[in-house]
Design a protein around this motif. Sequence first.
Motif, PDB file in Angstrom:
ATOM      1  N   PRO A   1      22.973  17.365 -14.732  1.00 12.02           N
ATOM      2  CA  PRO A   1      22.187  16.331 -15.420  1.00 12.02           C
ATOM      3  C   PRO A   1      21.185  15.641 -14.499  1.00 12.02           C
ATOM      4  O   PRO A   1      20.012  15.494 -14.843  1.00 12.02           O
ATOM      5  N   ALA A   2      21.668  15.266 -13.294  1.00 14.92           N
ATOM      6  CA  ALA A   2      20.771  14.608 -12.352  1.00 14.92           C
ATOM      7  C   ALA A   2      19.632  15.536 -11.981  1.00 14.92           C
ATOM      8  O   ALA A   2      18.464  15.128 -11.900  1.00 14.92           O
ATOM      9  N   PHE A   3      20.005  16.807 -11.803  1.00 18.09           N
ATOM     10  CA  PHE A   3      18.999  17.774 -11.377  1.00 18.09           C
ATOM     11  C   PHE A   3      17.932  17.962 -12.458  1.00 18.09           C
ATOM     12  O   PHE A   3      16.738  17.991 -12.175  1.00 18.09           O
ATOM     13  N   VAL A   4      18.396  18.052 -13.706  1.00 20.48           N
ATOM     14  CA  VAL A   4      17.433  18.230 -14.798  1.00 20.48           C
ATOM     15  C   VAL A   4      16.521  17.013 -14.897  1.00 20.48           C
ATOM     16  O   VAL A   4      15.291  17.124 -14.971  1.00 20.48           O
ATOM     17  N   LEU A   5      17.125  15.826 -14.848  1.00 21.84           N
ATOM     18  CA  LEU A   5      16.314  14.604 -14.925  1.00 21.84           C
ATOM     19  C   LEU A   5      15.302  14.554 -13.787  1.00 21.84           C
ATOM     20  O   LEU A   5      14.122  14.257 -13.991  1.00 21.84           O
ATOM     21  N   TYR A   6      15.797  14.854 -12.579  1.00 23.94           N
ATOM     22  CA  TYR A   6      14.923  14.799 -11.421  1.00 23.94           C
ATOM     23  C   TYR A   6      13.771  15.796 -11.573  1.00 23.94           C
ATOM     24  O   TYR A   6      12.614  15.487 -11.288  1.00 23.94           O
ATOM     25  N   THR A   7      14.120  16.969 -12.072  1.00 27.65           N
ATOM     26  CA  THR A   7      13.081  17.988 -12.244  1.00 27.65           C
ATOM     27  C   THR A   7      12.036  17.537 -13.268  1.00 27.65           C
ATOM     28  O   THR A   7      10.834  17.614 -13.032  1.00 27.65           O
ATOM     29  N   VAL A   8      12.536  17.023 -14.396  1.00 27.06           N
ATOM     30  CA  VAL A   8      11.602  16.651 -15.459  1.00 27.06           C
ATOM     31  C   VAL A   8      10.749  15.459 -15.046  1.00 27.06           C
ATOM     32  O   VAL A   8       9.542  15.406 -15.299  1.00 27.06           O
ATOM     33  N   LEU A   9      11.385  14.483 -14.367  1.00 30.67           N
ATOM     34  CA  LEU A   9      10.660  13.245 -14.089  1.00 30.67           C
ATOM     35  C   LEU A   9       9.871  13.279 -12.786  1.00 30.67           C
ATOM     36  O   LEU A   9       8.925  12.525 -12.611  1.00 30.67           O
ATOM     37  N   PHE A  10      10.284  14.126 -11.816  1.00 31.13           N
ATOM     38  CA  PHE A  10       9.590  14.104 -10.525  1.00 31.13           C
ATOM     39  C   PHE A  10       8.936  15.423 -10.170  1.00 31.13           C
ATOM     40  O   PHE A  10       7.757  15.471  -9.846  1.00 31.13           O
ATOM     41  N   ILE A  11       9.720  16.499 -10.264  1.00 26.38           N
ATOM     42  CA  ILE A  11       9.171  17.768  -9.772  1.00 26.38           C
ATOM     43  C   ILE A  11       8.067  18.280 -10.703  1.00 26.38           C
ATOM     44  O   ILE A  11       6.997  18.673 -10.250  1.00 26.38           O
ATOM     45  N   VAL A  12       8.317  18.223 -12.009  1.00 19.49           N
ATOM     46  CA  VAL A  12       7.296  18.718 -12.943  1.00 19.49           C
ATOM     47  C   VAL A  12       6.005  17.899 -12.836  1.00 19.49           C
ATOM     48  O   VAL A  12       4.919  18.469 -12.733  1.00 19.49           O
ATOM     49  N   PRO A  13       6.087  16.547 -12.838  1.00 22.93           N
ATOM     50  CA  PRO A  13       4.840  15.803 -12.655  1.00 22.93           C
ATOM     51  C   PRO A  13       4.141  16.127 -11.342  1.00 22.93           C
ATOM     52  O   PRO A  13       2.915  16.178 -11.279  1.00 22.93           O
ATOM     53  N   ALA A  14       4.948  16.353 -10.278  1.00 20.92           N
ATOM     54  CA  ALA A  14       4.322  16.683  -8.991  1.00 20.92           C
ATOM     55  C   ALA A  14       3.580  18.007  -9.096  1.00 20.92           C
ATOM     56  O   ALA A  14       2.442  18.135  -8.622  1.00 20.92           O
ATOM     57  N   LEU A  15       4.237  18.989  -9.752  1.00 21.24           N
ATOM     58  CA  LEU A  15       3.542  20.270  -9.944  1.00 21.24           C
ATOM     59  C   LEU A  15       2.328  20.082 -10.844  1.00 21.24           C
ATOM     60  O   LEU A  15       1.279  20.697 -10.641  1.00 21.24           O
ATOM     61  N   GLY A  16       2.485  19.200 -11.853  1.00 25.92           N
ATOM     62  CA  GLY A  16       1.354  18.895 -12.732  1.00 25.92           C
ATOM     63  C   GLY A  16       0.187  18.328 -11.941  1.00 25.92           C
ATOM     64  O   GLY A  16      -0.973  18.668 -12.177  1.00 25.92           O
ATOM     65  N   ALA A  17       0.517  17.459 -10.964  1.00 24.65           N
ATOM     66  CA  ALA A  17      -0.541  16.860 -10.148  1.00 24.65           C
ATOM     67  C   ALA A  17      -1.267  17.942  -9.361  1.00 24.65           C
ATOM     68  O   ALA A  17      -2.493  17.929  -9.234  1.00 24.65           O
ATOM     69  N   VAL A  18      -0.496  18.905  -8.838  1.00 24.76           N
ATOM     70  CA  VAL A  18      -1.136  20.005  -8.097  1.00 24.76           C
ATOM     71  C   VAL A  18      -2.078  20.772  -9.032  1.00 24.76           C
ATOM     72  O   VAL A  18      -3.211  21.095  -8.675  1.00 24.76           O
ATOM     73  N   TRP A  19      -1.606  21.000 -10.244  1.00 25.90           N
ATOM     74  CA  TRP A  19      -2.416  21.716 -11.236  1.00 25.90           C
ATOM     75  C   TRP A  19      -3.693  20.934 -11.537  1.00 25.90           C
ATOM     76  O   TRP A  19      -4.800  21.474 -11.521  1.00 25.90           O
ATOM     77  N   ILE A  20      -3.567  19.623 -11.768  1.00 23.03           N
ATOM     78  CA  ILE A  20      -4.743  18.802 -12.087  1.00 23.03           C
ATOM     79  C   ILE A  20      -5.713  18.793 -10.901  1.00 23.03           C
ATOM     80  O   ILE A  20      -6.930  18.799 -11.075  1.00 23.03           O
ATOM     81  N   SER A  21      -5.150  18.823  -9.679  1.00 21.26           N
ATOM     82  CA  SER A  21      -6.025  18.729  -8.506  1.00 21.26           C
ATOM     83  C   SER A  21      -6.934  19.948  -8.382  1.00 21.26           C
ATOM     84  O   SER A  21      -7.853  19.948  -7.575  1.00 21.26           O
ATOM     85  N   LEU A  22      -6.666  20.980  -9.163  1.00 25.14           N
ATOM     86  CA  LEU A  22      -7.525  22.169  -9.118  1.00 25.14           C
ATOM     87  C   LEU A  22      -8.627  22.101 -10.183  1.00 25.14           C
ATOM     88  O   LEU A  22      -9.330  23.068 -10.413  1.00 25.14           O
ATOM     89  N   HIS A  23      -8.737  20.943 -10.845  1.00 23.33           N
ATOM     90  CA  HIS A  23      -9.689  20.816 -11.947  1.00 23.33           C
ATOM     91  C   HIS A  23     -10.623  19.641 -11.744  1.00 23.33           C
ATOM     92  O   HIS A  23     -10.338  18.724 -10.994  1.00 23.33           O
ATOM     93  N   LYS A  24     -11.715  19.701 -12.472  1.00 25.62           N
ATOM     94  CA  LYS A  24     -12.567  18.537 -12.618  1.00 25.62           C
ATOM     95  C   LYS A  24     -12.205  17.940 -13.967  1.00 25.62           C
ATOM     96  O   LYS A  24     -12.333  18.605 -14.994  1.00 25.62           O
ATOM     97  N   TRP A  25     -11.731  16.703 -13.981  1.00 24.35           N
ATOM     98  CA  TRP A  25     -11.176  16.165 -15.216  1.00 24.35           C
ATOM     99  C   TRP A  25     -11.318  14.651 -15.222  1.00 24.35           C
ATOM    100  O   TRP A  25     -11.056  13.994 -14.217  1.00 24.35           O
ATOM    101  N   ALA A  26     -11.726  14.102 -16.367  1.00 23.99           N
ATOM    102  CA  ALA A  26     -11.900  12.658 -16.478  1.00 23.99           C
ATOM    103  C   ALA A  26     -10.648  11.973 -17.018  1.00 23.99           C
ATOM    104  O   ALA A  26     -10.698  10.829 -17.419  1.00 23.99           O
TER     105      ALA A  26
END
Lengths: 445, 332
Positions: free
Chosen positions: B53-78
Motif C-alpha cells: 500500500p505504501a509503495f503504491v501510494l508513493y508511486t502514484v503520488l511521488f514517482i509518477v508526478p516526477a516522471l510526469g515532470a520529466v515528460w513535461i520538461s521535454l515539451h514547450k507548454w503553457a
Amino acid sequence: MGKTARHLRPLAALLGAALALSTTACGGATDASTAAEAVDISGSISGQTINYWSMWKDGEPQQKVIAAAIADFEKETGATVSVQWQGRSNTEKLVPALNTNNVPDLVDGTFAKLAPVIGETGQASPLTSVYSYEVDGQAVSSVIPEKFTSNGVFKGEDGQPWMVPYSVSSDGIWFDAAKHPELKAKPPATWDEFIAVLNKLKAGGTAPIAADGDVAGYNSTWFVTALLRLKGAGSFKALVEDKSGEGWEDPAVLEAARKVETLVKGGYLNSGYNASKFPAQQQLWANGDAALILNGSWTPTETGSYAAPGFEYSSFQFPAMDNKPASARVDFIGFAVPAKSKNQVPAQRLAAFMLSAKYQNALGTEAKVLPVRSDAPVDPAVASVKAAIDAAPATHLQNDGVTFPGFMEKVFFPKDDELFLGKTSADEFIAKMKAAQIQYWKDNS
Amino acid sequence: MTLHLTEPRTGGAPAQSPESLKPAPRKSRRGSRPGGSSIDVQRKKLLIPFVGPAFVLYTVLFIVPALGAVWISLHKWAGSGPMKFVGLDNYGRIFRDQLFLSSFGNTLLLLFVVGTAIFVLAFALTLVLRDMAGKKIARNVIFFPHLINALVFGVLAGFIFNPGGIVNSLLAPLGVTDPPKWLAQDNIFPLIMVTLVCTTTGYFTTILMAGVDRIPPYYYEDCALAGASAFQRLRYVILPLTWDVFGTCAVLWTISSVKIFEIVWVFGGSSGAGVPPTQSWTAAVYTYVNAFSGQSTPAYGAATASAVLSLALISVLVVLLRRAMRRDAVEF
C-alpha cells in the motif's frame, strides 16, 4: 543477488500496477478541444447550476458587490451559482484544472493574468453572445466603451472575444490635493512642466517623488509609459517583438530611457527608494513625506488606512511628450468561460448580468473602483483617473500587454531596475536590452 | 572502560576479504532449503501486504508526478492547451540562460557556505551548551527561530532595514548619516544567507545536542583526566560518537537547502506581491517564476527542466555525501 531479486520482483510488479493505475486515472483528459463556437444564451436557465471561481476573497469590497449581483441573478433567472471566493491565485489554480474535465464554468481575473493562461492558449469559449446580449435594454457591446474593444485586445485567435470586462484599473501620478491645490488646479501637461513642478517641490524642501523601487512592475511603468508617450500605444510591444533588437537603436527609445535617467540623476526620487521594501515608500508618501507617486488607481483604497488626516486623493496623467496625444493605461478585470465548461449558457448570462447599471454603479460608489461602463458614477478619490480615461483618445495595457514567456521577469525587469535604481545609464540600458532581447528571441523562437 | 583515542577510525567500507563477498557462506547460513528458511518465507509473504500500500501510494503520488515532470520538461507548454515536443531544448536553453546559472550558483552558495556556517556554529554551540547552566532554556531559545514562518522574516526585514527602519534609527545617534543601503538589490541575498544561518543553526544544534547527550559522561571525565582541550574533546569524542547524527543532519540540510524558496520570495519583491530581484533567485525561485509568475505566459517546460535538474542535483549530492561521510558507527 537471488534474495534481492526475489524481493524486487513483486516490487516491480507493484510499480507496474501503480503506473498503469495512475496513467489510466489521468489519461484521456489531456488534450483539450479548442474548437468552441459561440452559443445562443437567450433561453431559460432556470434550474441550471454554474461553478464560479472568483478572484475576490470573502469580505473584499468587490466581492460584496458581486455577491449581491449573484443573489439577484439567482432570484431573476432561477439558476444556481456555486461560488468559490478564491482570491488572486484563482488563475494559478485554473491552469491545472484546464487539463482535466473538471473546470469551473466562470472565472474572473485581470486581463494580464487571464490572457496567458486561458486567452492565448485557446482554452476559453468565445463570448460573442455576451456582447450582443442586452442588459438594461442595451447590448453589452454598447455599454463597454468602444476604445476599450476597438484594438481587438479581447479577441482570441478565432477573432471572437474571450473576455468580458466588468471593471478596469488604471494609473496616474497621485498627490494630496489638500496640500497641493496648485497641482489640482493646473496639473503639468507636458514633460517640461512636470520637471518644473519637481524642481519647485525640491526647492521647497519636499521630496518630489516616492517610489517603492523593489517592485519591478512599478519601476517599469516609468520607462514604458515614457516610450508610449513618445511612440504611441503598442510601441513597446512592437519594440519587444523585434527579434533583431534593432528597435532599441531608435532615438525615441533612448529618449524614453533618458527621461527615466533624468528623474534618477536629478535627485527627484525620494532618498532610500532604491533600498526599501514595499510598502515603505508609499506609506511615506501617504504620510506627506513625498509629494508624488506614480501608481495604480487602487492607490486610494490601498493607502487609505494610513494616509495623513485630511488627505485628499487626486492624480494627473503621466505627462504628454512631443505634443502627441497620450493614451491612458486601462487594465481590465473581467470574466472568461473555459471552453470545457458544460454550463456555457448560465455562465455567460452571469457575465452579462454584471454589466447591468445597478452593479456597475455599486462597483463605482461602494467598492470605489472603476467600473467598465463609462456612465457609472465613481468615488471622488478616483474621479481624476476616470476623467483621464474618458478623455484619452486611446488606451494601453500595463507593460503594453507584453506576455512573452519570462520576458518581463527575466529580461526586461532586471535591466529596467538597474536603470531606475541608478545603477546604469540610459545608454548602457539600451545596449544591454538590445543584446538581451536578441538572445531571448534566439532562445525562444 | 576507556576509549582508545589514538585508534584510527575505519574509513570507507569495512575491509573484507574477497572470499567473504561470495554468496557461499550466506547460502550455508540460510540452510539448504531452496526457498530459504521458514522465516524468510514468512517475510516474503508479508512483503506485499505490508510494503504494497505504501509503495503504491508513493508511486502514484511521488514517482509518477516526477516522471510526469520529466515528460513535461521535454515539451514547450503553457500549462494547458497544446504541448509541443522539443526534446532536450529546454535543458539546453536553461544551461545557456545566465539567470539560471546565477540562480543555481545561489543555491550552491546556500548549500555550501550557509551549510558550513550552520554546522560550525552548531558544533560550537553544542560545546558551549553542554556545560552551560540553564542549557534547556538556551536550547529552546536558539531553536525558536526555526518555528517562525519565513514570511515573518520577510516582513521584519522591512522594519529593520528600511531607510527609516530600526537599524538606521539606531545608527543615526552614533553619527552615521549615510548608512549602507541594506535592502539594495545586491544586498538582499547576503541578508537572506545571514537570516538562514540564524534561523537554521538552532534546529541543527538541537538535533546534534540530542546526539551529544547520548555520550556517556565518563568519556568527558576521561578527557578531563587526560587534560584534553575543548577542541580535542570535539575532535576525539564528540565528532566520532555523533558522526551518524551529523551525517543525517548534513543530508537533511542538503535536501532542504536546494528547495529554499519562500524566504527569497518574501525578502525581495514586496513581500511576495512581485517577483524578487534576480540577484537573489535560487534554482527553486527560477522554477517558480517560469511556471507561475503571473506576468507572462507560463513556461512549464523550462520550469520542469529546472526542477528536474534540481532533483538530479539533490540525488547526486546526497549519494556523494553519504559516501564521503560513511564511517563505521562507533558503538558505546
